[in-house]
Design a protein around this motif. Structure first.
Motif, PDB file in Angstrom:
ATOM      1  N   GLU A  14       0.820  -1.208   0.000  1.00  0.00           N
ATOM      2  CA  GLU A  14       0.000   0.000   0.000  1.00  0.00           C
ATOM      3  C   GLU A  14       0.856   1.261   0.000  1.00  0.00           C
ATOM      4  O   GLU A  14       2.001   1.249   0.449  1.00  0.00           O
ATOM      5  CB  GLU A  14      -0.928   0.019   1.229  1.00  0.00           C
ATOM      6  N   CYS A  15       0.264   2.336  -0.476  1.00  0.00           N
ATOM      7  CA  CYS A  15       0.887   3.651  -0.323  1.00  0.00           C
ATOM      8  C   CYS A  15       0.674   4.124   1.108  1.00  0.00           C
ATOM      9  O   CYS A  15      -0.347   3.821   1.730  1.00  0.00           O
ATOM     10  CB  CYS A  15       0.261   4.651  -1.283  1.00  0.00           C
ATOM     11  N   TRP A  16       1.630   4.900   1.590  1.00  0.00           N
ATOM     12  CA  TRP A  16       1.558   5.399   2.963  1.00  0.00           C
ATOM     13  C   TRP A  16       1.725   6.903   2.983  1.00  0.00           C
ATOM     14  O   TRP A  16       2.421   7.485   2.138  1.00  0.00           O
ATOM     15  CB  TRP A  16       2.630   4.725   3.835  1.00  0.00           C
ATOM     16  N   MET A  17       1.060   7.520   3.946  1.00  0.00           N
ATOM     17  CA  MET A  17       1.229   8.941   4.235  1.00  0.00           C
ATOM     18  C   MET A  17       1.806   9.001   5.635  1.00  0.00           C
ATOM     19  O   MET A  17       1.087   9.049   6.636  1.00  0.00           O
ATOM     20  CB  MET A  17      -0.122   9.660   4.154  1.00  0.00           C
ATOM     21  N   ILE A  18       3.134   8.951   5.696  1.00  0.00           N
ATOM     22  CA  ILE A  18       3.816   8.764   6.977  1.00  0.00           C
ATOM     23  C   ILE A  18       5.223   9.333   6.877  1.00  0.00           C
ATOM     24  O   ILE A  18       5.780   9.442   5.775  1.00  0.00           O
ATOM     25  CB  ILE A  18       3.859   7.246   7.325  1.00  0.00           C
ATOM     26  N   ILE A  19       5.808   9.699   7.997  1.00  0.00           N
ATOM     27  CA  ILE A  19       7.204  10.119   8.010  1.00  0.00           C
ATOM     28  C   ILE A  19       8.062   8.935   7.556  1.00  0.00           C
ATOM     29  O   ILE A  19       7.970   7.846   8.129  1.00  0.00           O
ATOM     30  CB  ILE A  19       7.620  10.590   9.411  1.00  0.00           C
ATOM     31  N   PRO A  20       8.883   9.088   6.514  1.00  0.00           N
ATOM     32  CA  PRO A  20       9.634   7.959   5.964  1.00  0.00           C
ATOM     33  C   PRO A  20      10.459   7.186   6.984  1.00  0.00           C
ATOM     34  O   PRO A  20      10.552   5.961   6.917  1.00  0.00           O
ATOM     35  CB  PRO A  20      10.528   8.622   4.907  1.00  0.00           C
ATOM     36  N   ALA A  21      11.089   7.879   7.928  1.00  0.00           N
ATOM     37  CA  ALA A  21      11.901   7.184   8.930  1.00  0.00           C
ATOM     38  C   ALA A  21      11.043   6.240   9.763  1.00  0.00           C
ATOM     39  O   ALA A  21      11.468   5.127  10.115  1.00  0.00           O
ATOM     40  CB  ALA A  21      12.611   8.195   9.825  1.00  0.00           C
ATOM     41  N   TRP A  22       9.826   6.666  10.078  1.00  0.00           N
ATOM     42  CA  TRP A  22       8.909   5.806  10.826  1.00  0.00           C
ATOM     43  C   TRP A  22       8.479   4.635   9.964  1.00  0.00           C
ATOM     44  O   TRP A  22       8.373   3.499  10.442  1.00  0.00           O
ATOM     45  CB  TRP A  22       7.687   6.605  11.286  1.00  0.00           C
ATOM     46  N   SER A 121      -1.529   4.647   6.762  1.00  0.00           N
ATOM     47  CA  SER A 121      -1.866   4.175   5.431  1.00  0.00           C
ATOM     48  C   SER A 121      -2.624   5.248   4.653  1.00  0.00           C
ATOM     49  O   SER A 121      -3.470   5.947   5.196  1.00  0.00           O
ATOM     50  CB  SER A 121      -2.716   2.908   5.534  1.00  0.00           C
ATOM     51  N   ALA A 122      -2.304   5.351   3.361  1.00  0.00           N
ATOM     52  CA  ALA A 122      -3.047   6.288   2.510  1.00  0.00           C
ATOM     53  C   ALA A 122      -4.474   5.805   2.301  1.00  0.00           C
ATOM     54  O   ALA A 122      -5.392   6.619   2.152  1.00  0.00           O
ATOM     55  CB  ALA A 122      -2.346   6.435   1.163  1.00  0.00           C
ATOM     56  N   VAL A 123      -4.661   4.498   2.303  1.00  0.00           N
ATOM     57  CA  VAL A 123      -5.987   3.934   2.089  1.00  0.00           C
ATOM     58  C   VAL A 123      -6.845   4.161   3.329  1.00  0.00           C
ATOM     59  O   VAL A 123      -6.555   3.640   4.399  1.00  0.00           O
ATOM     60  CB  VAL A 123      -5.905   2.426   1.774  1.00  0.00           C
ATOM     61  N   GLY A 124      -7.858   4.960   3.195  1.00  0.00           N
ATOM     62  CA  GLY A 124      -8.748   5.259   4.309  1.00  0.00           C
ATOM     63  C   GLY A 124      -8.565   6.644   4.897  1.00  0.00           C
ATOM     64  O   GLY A 124      -9.435   7.116   5.634  1.00  0.00           O
ATOM     65  N   MET A 125      -7.452   7.326   4.573  1.00  0.00           N
ATOM     66  CA  MET A 125      -7.200   8.623   5.200  1.00  0.00           C
ATOM     67  C   MET A 125      -8.202   9.679   4.772  1.00  0.00           C
ATOM     68  O   MET A 125      -8.815  10.350   5.609  1.00  0.00           O
ATOM     69  CB  MET A 125      -5.776   9.089   4.898  1.00  0.00           C
ATOM     70  N   GLN A 221       4.429   5.619  -9.912  1.00  0.00           N
ATOM     71  CA  GLN A 221       4.597   7.043  -9.636  1.00  0.00           C
ATOM     72  C   GLN A 221       3.298   7.802  -9.876  1.00  0.00           C
ATOM     73  O   GLN A 221       2.935   8.695  -9.092  1.00  0.00           O
ATOM     74  CB  GLN A 221       5.710   7.621 -10.505  1.00  0.00           C
ATOM     75  N   ASP A 222       2.580   7.426 -10.933  1.00  0.00           N
ATOM     76  CA  ASP A 222       1.287   8.060 -11.205  1.00  0.00           C
ATOM     77  C   ASP A 222       0.316   7.816 -10.052  1.00  0.00           C
ATOM     78  O   ASP A 222      -0.456   8.717  -9.674  1.00  0.00           O
ATOM     79  CB  ASP A 222       0.687   7.509 -12.509  1.00  0.00           C
ATOM     80  N   HIS A 223       0.339   6.608  -9.503  1.00  0.00           N
ATOM     81  CA  HIS A 223      -0.546   6.259  -8.387  1.00  0.00           C
ATOM     82  C   HIS A 223      -0.208   7.088  -7.153  1.00  0.00           C
ATOM     83  O   HIS A 223      -1.098   7.653  -6.493  1.00  0.00           O
ATOM     84  CB  HIS A 223      -0.409   4.765  -8.088  1.00  0.00           C
ATOM     85  N   VAL A 224       1.086   7.178  -6.844  1.00  0.00           N
ATOM     86  CA  VAL A 224       1.529   7.973  -5.702  1.00  0.00           C
ATOM     87  C   VAL A 224       1.177   9.442  -5.904  1.00  0.00           C
ATOM     88  O   VAL A 224       0.710  10.117  -4.978  1.00  0.00           O
ATOM     89  CB  VAL A 224       3.052   7.797  -5.484  1.00  0.00           C
ATOM     90  N   ASP A 225       1.385   9.936  -7.112  1.00  0.00           N
ATOM     91  CA  ASP A 225       1.079  11.341  -7.416  1.00  0.00           C
ATOM     92  C   ASP A 225      -0.419  11.624  -7.265  1.00  0.00           C
ATOM     93  O   ASP A 225      -0.810  12.701  -6.778  1.00  0.00           O
ATOM     94  CB  ASP A 225       1.526  11.695  -8.835  1.00  0.00           C
ATOM     95  N   GLU A 226      -1.255  10.684  -7.692  1.00  0.00           N
ATOM     96  CA  GLU A 226      -2.699  10.874  -7.574  1.00  0.00           C
ATOM     97  C   GLU A 226      -3.118  10.987  -6.113  1.00  0.00           C
ATOM     98  O   GLU A 226      -3.897  11.883  -5.741  1.00  0.00           O
ATOM     99  CB  GLU A 226      -3.428   9.703  -8.236  1.00  0.00           C
TER     100      GLU A 226
END
Length: 284
Positions: A14-22, A121-125, A221-226
């Motif tokens: 899955e794509c994530w919306m999180i601090i990369p180090a974490w 997770s990006a899914v559900g945010m 990359q397109d998915h992440v950009d979207e």
């Protein structure tokens, strides 16, 4: 499949919306735990290996006067289980359930989100953020952090009336990340080659040991950009004072976040509760 293996699968796919180090720390920790589980042919619960971590029931909001204080702690994922909470995860489902209870409780006039999270997770945010925004139209919501309000956690908070943070807290980190571990060269050095039989060019994306093609990388990359554009769009819609250049993945202190429009006030949790109650009285 154990809860920990399910979490590891989410990390890897899955794509994530999180601090990369974490993200990296969570991925490594879950990988180690999964390896321990896989090395035992046992029906024991995964928490009995590696770490002795108890399961955690669904969190409940705390009431301070007429204000419901909803905790948003740790990395956030979809449909979290009791065992996953024991490892420090919060579920979008947990947040939604507490929000629904607070909105429908006649003794509650306002809500404070008590946030300490690196994201999730990006899914559900976006769906959860929209729920917070909708609830905010019924009862005022202030999002507060004295620790981390990063990435997905900031996205959720943007749906509130106001965002508060202490001076040294960290806020922002607006962005989306997806990681794959490319071990193809390591396999090649050992004389190993992964063959993936698939029905389409992109079906085998992320197969362990397989190298990404340029076309696959471009599609990812397109998915992440979207997802990133959707994230920034939600923040812009709810906090128009935040500049696009601020939403490039950087995290800022609460003090700097206020100057950049990410934060409305540098304040304590106690002050957030007080102000939420005051806004509720003003709305009547």
């Amino acid at each position: 499949m154990s809860d920990i293996l399910k979490l590891r699968a989410k990390i890897q796919t899955e794509c994530w919306m999180i601090i990369p180090a974490w993200f990296q720390q969570i991925s490594e920790a879950l990988g180690q735990q999964s390896n321990v589980i896989n090395s035992h042919n046992s029906a024991l619960e995964p928490r009995s290996f590696f770490f002795d971590v108890p399961s955690e029931p669904a969190p409940e909001f705390q009431q301070s006067g007429s204000v419901a204080v909803i905790p948003i702690k740790g990395a956030i994922v979809r449909d979290v289980t009791d065992d996953q909470r024991g490892y420090g995860f919060t579920g979008y489902n947990d947040i939604s359930n507490m929000l629904d209870l607070a909105v429908n409780d006649s003794a509650i006039s306002a809500i404070v989100l008590d946030v300490d999270s690196p994201g999730g997770s990006a899914v559900g945010m976006i769906e959860a953020a929209k729920e917070i925004s909708a609830a905010n139209s019924i009862k005022p919501i202030i999002a507060h952090t004295s620790g981390l309000m990063a990435s997905a956690a900031y996205g959720l908070s943007a749906g509130a009336s106001m965002v508060y943070a202490t001076e040294s807290a960290m806020v922002g980190s607006v962005g989306t990340v997806l990681q794959f571990m490319d071990v193809s060269e390591a396999f090649e050095r050992q004389g190993l080659k992964i063959e993936t039989i698939k029905s389409g060019e992109h079906k085998g994306v992320g197969a362990f040991g397989a190298r990404l093609t340029d076309e696959q990388r471009s599609a990812l990359q397109d998915h992440v950009d979207e997802l990133g554009a959707s994230f920034r769009g939600f923040v812009t819609d709810h906090r128009p004072g935040v500049a696009q250049g601020t939403m490039d993945g950087r995290a800022f202190t609460g003090a700097t976040g206020k100057a950049l429009g990410l934060v409305d006030s540098v304040a304590s949790l106690t002050e957030s509760i007080r102000d939420a109650e005051s806004i509720a009285h003003q709305r009547k």
